[in-house]
Scaffold this motif. Sequence first.
Motif: not given
Length: 366
Positions: A76-79, A330-341
Motif C-alpha cells: 500500500v505504501v509503495l502503491v 493499467v499498472c495503477e488500476s491493478e495496483a489498487f485491485q491487488l491491495s483490495s484483493n
Amino acid sequence: MLRLSVLTFWVASSWASLDDAPIEGSLVVDDDCTHSDTCALNALQLKRCPFNFQHDVKETMLNMSAEIDSLNDKLVVLVAKAVRTSFKDDFSRLVRATSSAAAVLEIVAPRFITLTNKTSASLQDAGIDEFGGKAKEEQTSLLRMQRFLVDHAGEVLTNIAAARSNDGDTGFATKVNTAAQEAGHWIQGVLKVAWSTATDQLPRINALVKNEIVNTSDMVTEAACAADTATSIASLTTLYAQIVQAATDCDVRNKTLFSIADCESSALSVQTGISLVIKEGARMMHTCYGRDWSCAESMASASHDLLQAYNSLVVLGDSCKSSDPIALAVCESEAFQLSSNLGVAAGYIWKSADVCASSCNLAKPQ
C-alpha cells in the motif's frame, strides 16, 4: 522447461473422471468394525484425525492472514507513492515489490487452499438429502469442483511462474487445451441441472411479485434464495465461458493468435472462476436450504481473492515495466485491485479460522 510432473494438473484432473470419483468426507470404518457402538467409538479415536486442527489448521490460517496483511501494508505504501508521484523509478520499485509478493502468494495460496481438506468444508451435508435430487446434485458438483480446486490451483500457479521464464514451451498449453474441452463437456451437464433448478424458483418469484407472501421474514428468505440461485447460475455460466476461452487461448495450432501469456491467464481464470462458483453455491445452500456452508463459503472466498491477487501481480509485472501511458494506467488500476484483493483475502482467511470445524467430524455442522 516446465516440469512434467506439474503438467498432471490438466492430465490427472480430467473433469470427466470426476464423475466417477468418490466424494470425500465420510470416515471409513475398519474391516473389523461390526458393531454400531464400537464403530462410533472407533470413529472418534485420535487415529481417525492425523492432525491437530487447532495447531495445524486454525493457527496456520491466522498466521497466513497476518502474513498477507503485513505484505499488503508494505505494498500500500509503495502503491501510494508510485501513484502520487508517477515517477518511473517508483513504478520500478513497485515491480520489484510485486515480484516479492508473487513469491509469497505462490507459497501461501496453495497451502491455504489445500487446508480445505482438513476443514468441515470438505464434508458431505447429509441434511441436503431431504430437499431432493437436485439439491443433492448441486452438492455433488460443488464438492467435486472444490476438490478440483484444492488439487490443482497450486499447480497452476507453479506452472505460470515457470512458464513466464520459459517463453516458447507449449506443453502446458497443449494440456490445458485438451482438458478444457473435456471440462466444457462436464460443465454442460452441471449447467443443465442448475438451470433446471432455476425453474423451481419461478413459483417463488411469482409469489414475491404478486405480494402473496405476507410474512416479512419469509419474504426476505424467499427473495434471498431466488437471488442467490441466480447469482450461482451466473457464476457457473461464466465459468463455462472461461473454460471455452481457455481452450481457445491454449490452442497451440493457431500460429497466428496463440500466446502463452494469454493461455496462462485463461488457466488462472478458470481456477478463479471455480472458487467463485463454490463461494456462490455455498451461499445458496444456506439461503435456500438453511444449511451451514459458512466454512465452504469463507474458504472459497479467500481462495478466490488470493487467486485474483496473483493475477493482478502478473498484470503488474508486465504493465508497470512500460513507459507507455496506457500501460501505466493499467499498472495503477491493478495496483489498487491487488491491495483490495489481498485485504479481503486476509479477512476471509481469518474468518475461515473462526467458522471452520475439523474434517474429522462425522458430519457437516448444522
